[in-house]
Design a protein around this motif. Structure first.
Motif, PDB file in Angstrom:
ATOM      1  N   ASP A  10     -11.927 -38.388 -34.554  1.00  5.64           N
ATOM      2  CA  ASP A  10     -12.711 -37.352 -33.894  1.00  5.64           C
ATOM      3  C   ASP A  10     -12.133 -35.980 -34.227  1.00  5.64           C
ATOM      4  N   ASP A  11     -12.668 -34.947 -33.590  1.00  7.16           N
ATOM      5  CA  ASP A  11     -12.242 -33.575 -33.883  1.00  7.16           C
ATOM      6  C   ASP A  11     -10.782 -33.309 -33.541  1.00  7.16           C
ATOM      7  N   ASP A  12     -10.202 -34.121 -32.671  1.00  4.76           N
ATOM      8  CA  ASP A  12      -8.822 -33.922 -32.239  1.00  4.76           C
ATOM      9  C   ASP A  12      -7.812 -34.637 -33.139  1.00  4.76           C
ATOM     10  N   ALA A  13      -8.276 -35.502 -34.037  1.00  2.27           N
ATOM     11  CA  ALA A  13      -7.370 -36.340 -34.838  1.00  2.27           C
ATOM     12  C   ALA A  13      -6.433 -35.513 -35.720  1.00  2.27           C
ATOM     13  N   ILE A  14      -6.962 -34.560 -36.436  1.00  2.00           N
ATOM     14  CA  ILE A  14      -6.129 -33.801 -37.380  1.00  2.00           C
ATOM     15  C   ILE A  14      -5.098 -32.942 -36.650  1.00  2.00           C
ATOM     16  N   PRO A  15      -5.487 -32.151 -35.643  1.00  3.24           N
ATOM     17  CA  PRO A  15      -4.457 -31.369 -34.941  1.00  3.24           C
ATOM     18  C   PRO A  15      -3.373 -32.251 -34.303  1.00  3.24           C
ATOM     19  N   ARG A  16      -3.760 -33.373 -33.722  1.00  2.00           N
ATOM     20  CA  ARG A  16      -2.764 -34.273 -33.112  1.00  2.00           C
ATOM     21  C   ARG A  16      -1.818 -34.833 -34.166  1.00  2.00           C
ATOM     22  N   ALA A  17      -2.367 -35.229 -35.313  1.00  2.00           N
ATOM     23  CA  ALA A  17      -1.537 -35.799 -36.377  1.00  2.00           C
ATOM     24  C   ALA A  17      -0.567 -34.758 -36.929  1.00  2.00           C
ATOM     25  N   LEU A  18      -1.038 -33.547 -37.139  1.00  2.00           N
ATOM     26  CA  LEU A  18      -0.167 -32.501 -37.678  1.00  2.00           C
ATOM     27  C   LEU A  18       0.925 -32.120 -36.682  1.00  2.00           C
ATOM     28  N   GLN A  19       0.578 -32.070 -35.402  1.00  2.00           N
ATOM     29  CA  GLN A  19       1.583 -31.796 -34.373  1.00  2.00           C
ATOM     30  C   GLN A  19       2.635 -32.908 -34.347  1.00  2.00           C
ATOM     31  N   TRP A  20       2.202 -34.155 -34.465  1.00  2.00           N
ATOM     32  CA  TRP A  20       3.105 -35.313 -34.519  1.00  2.00           C
ATOM     33  C   TRP A  20       4.063 -35.184 -35.705  1.00  2.00           C
ATOM     34  N   LEU A  21       3.514 -34.882 -36.896  1.00  2.00           N
ATOM     35  CA  LEU A  21       4.340 -34.786 -38.095  1.00  2.00           C
ATOM     36  C   LEU A  21       5.296 -33.589 -38.021  1.00  2.00           C
ATOM     37  N   GLU A  22       4.824 -32.457 -37.530  1.00  2.00           N
ATOM     38  CA  GLU A  22       5.687 -31.288 -37.400  1.00  2.00           C
ATOM     39  C   GLU A  22       6.819 -31.546 -36.408  1.00  2.00           C
ATOM     40  N   GLY A  23       6.553 -32.336 -35.369  1.00  2.45           N
ATOM     41  CA  GLY A  23       7.599 -32.716 -34.424  1.00  2.45           C
ATOM     42  C   GLY A  23       8.679 -33.555 -35.092  1.00  2.45           C
ATOM     43  N   ILE A  24       8.273 -34.481 -35.948  1.00  6.46           N
ATOM     44  CA  ILE A  24       9.235 -35.297 -36.692  1.00  6.46           C
ATOM     45  C   ILE A  24      10.054 -34.414 -37.620  1.00  6.46           C
ATOM     46  N   ALA A  25       9.378 -33.504 -38.319  1.00  9.15           N
ATOM     47  CA  ALA A  25      10.061 -32.603 -39.253  1.00  9.15           C
ATOM     48  C   ALA A  25      11.112 -31.764 -38.532  1.00  9.15           C
ATOM     49  N   GLU A  26      10.762 -31.255 -37.377  1.00 14.11           N
ATOM     50  CA  GLU A  26      11.695 -30.438 -36.602  1.00 14.11           C
ATOM     51  C   GLU A  26      12.873 -31.285 -36.107  1.00 14.11           C
ATOM     52  N   ARG A  27      12.561 -32.449 -35.580  1.00 14.09           N
ATOM     53  CA  ARG A  27      13.601 -33.347 -35.056  1.00 14.09           C
ATOM     54  C   ARG A  27      14.609 -33.728 -36.133  1.00 14.09           C
ATOM     55  N   GLU A  28      14.106 -33.950 -37.362  1.00 13.68           N
ATOM     56  CA  GLU A  28      14.972 -34.408 -38.445  1.00 13.68           C
ATOM     57  C   GLU A  28      15.475 -33.286 -39.348  1.00 13.68           C
ATOM     58  N   GLY A  29      15.018 -32.070 -39.107  1.00 16.50           N
ATOM     59  CA  GLY A  29      15.506 -30.937 -39.883  1.00 16.50           C
ATOM     60  C   GLY A  29      15.103 -30.962 -41.350  1.00 16.50           C
ATOM     61  N   TRP A  30      13.832 -31.301 -41.613  1.00 15.82           N
ATOM     62  CA  TRP A  30      13.358 -31.323 -42.996  1.00 15.82           C
ATOM     63  C   TRP A  30      13.430 -29.925 -43.610  1.00 15.82           C
ATOM     64  N   PRO A  31      13.647 -29.864 -44.919  1.00 20.07           N
ATOM     65  CA  PRO A  31      13.529 -28.570 -45.608  1.00 20.07           C
ATOM     66  C   PRO A  31      12.076 -28.074 -45.520  1.00 20.07           C
ATOM     67  N   PRO A  32      11.872 -26.759 -45.543  1.00 23.98           N
ATOM     68  CA  PRO A  32      10.508 -26.216 -45.442  1.00 23.98           C
ATOM     69  C   PRO A  32       9.538 -26.783 -46.487  1.00 23.98           C
ATOM     70  N   LYS A  33      10.003 -26.992 -47.711  1.00 23.77           N
ATOM     71  CA  LYS A  33       9.109 -27.517 -48.757  1.00 23.77           C
ATOM     72  C   LYS A  33       8.620 -28.925 -48.410  1.00 23.77           C
ATOM     73  N   THR A  34       9.473 -29.748 -47.847  1.00 23.16           N
ATOM     74  CA  THR A  34       9.076 -31.102 -47.446  1.00 23.16           C
ATOM     75  C   THR A  34       8.052 -31.032 -46.325  1.00 23.16           C
ATOM     76  N   THR A  35       8.336 -30.216 -45.321  1.00 21.13           N
ATOM     77  CA  THR A  35       7.413 -30.068 -44.190  1.00 21.13           C
ATOM     78  C   THR A  35       6.054 -29.571 -44.671  1.00 21.13           C
ATOM     79  N   PHE A  36       6.056 -28.542 -45.505  1.00 24.02           N
ATOM     80  CA  PHE A  36       4.796 -27.979 -45.997  1.00 24.02           C
ATOM     81  C   PHE A  36       4.023 -29.005 -46.819  1.00 24.02           C
ATOM     82  N   GLY A  37       4.692 -29.655 -47.771  1.00 24.55           N
ATOM     83  CA  GLY A  37       4.020 -30.606 -48.660  1.00 24.55           C
ATOM     84  C   GLY A  37       3.422 -31.788 -47.918  1.00 24.55           C
ATOM     85  N   LEU A  38       4.173 -32.367 -46.993  1.00 21.77           N
ATOM     86  CA  LEU A  38       3.647 -33.518 -46.248  1.00 21.77           C
ATOM     87  C   LEU A  38       2.559 -33.105 -45.263  1.00 21.77           C
ATOM     88  N   THR A  39       2.740 -31.966 -44.607  1.00 23.01           N
ATOM     89  CA  THR A  39       1.733 -31.502 -43.648  1.00 23.01           C
ATOM     90  C   THR A  39       0.417 -31.189 -44.353  1.00 23.01           C
TER      91      THR A  39
END
Length: 141
Positions: A10-39
């Motif tokens: 639904d319309d909420d799927a993409i924002p929820r998924a990106l928020q989920w992934l960005e939370g993982i990136a922050e928790r694990e301290g990904w480099p900006p390029k990794t966060t940007f590319g995967l997001t």
């Protein structure tokens, strides 16, 4: 390490998924390029699933569903996007041709090229009625 998220297409799927992934990136301290590319890659892949995989809905099958799974093995991070929509292998078609000016450009068909630019690997398989697209990045040690 593994982390999962289940979504409805639904319309909420993409924002929820990106928020989920960005939370993982922050928790694990990904480099900006990794966060940007995967997001960016997950956004592109999910936009296609939400827009096309379930319209029209496959007849007589289970309710439309999307599942994300994050896995990490050392420097390798993976996000697997699974959906039970119509079978479609985005890696099976060549990317749209590059153009030299905007007047010749067509909308659509450039997402896989963009994903391949940022990702280290992009793999597809169809398994038990589910599309499985795996997005892979390598992070710095």
């Amino acid at each position: 390490m593994s982390d999962t998220l289940e979504l409805s297409p639904d319309d909420d799927a993409i924002p929820r998924a990106l928020q989920w992934l960005e939370g993982i990136a922050e928790r694990e301290g990904w480099p900006p390029k990794t966060t940007f590319g995967l997001t960016l890659s997950l956004d592109e892949a999910l936009a296609n699933v939400v827009s096309y995989a379930f319209d029209p809905l496959p007849g007589g099958e289970a309710s439309p569903a999307i599942a994300l799974e994050y896995r990490r093995d050392g420097n390798r991070v993976e996000v697997e996007l699974r959906d039970n929509g119509r079978a479609y292998d985005p890696t099976g078609n060549p990317p749209a041709a590059l153009v030299t000016n905007l007047d010749d450009a067509e909308i659509g068909g450039h997402g896989v090229r963009l994903m391949r630019h940022y990702l280290h690997d992009l793999a597809y398989k169809r398994e038990a009625g589910w599309n499985c697209l795996t997005l892979v990045m390598e992070t710095a040690p």
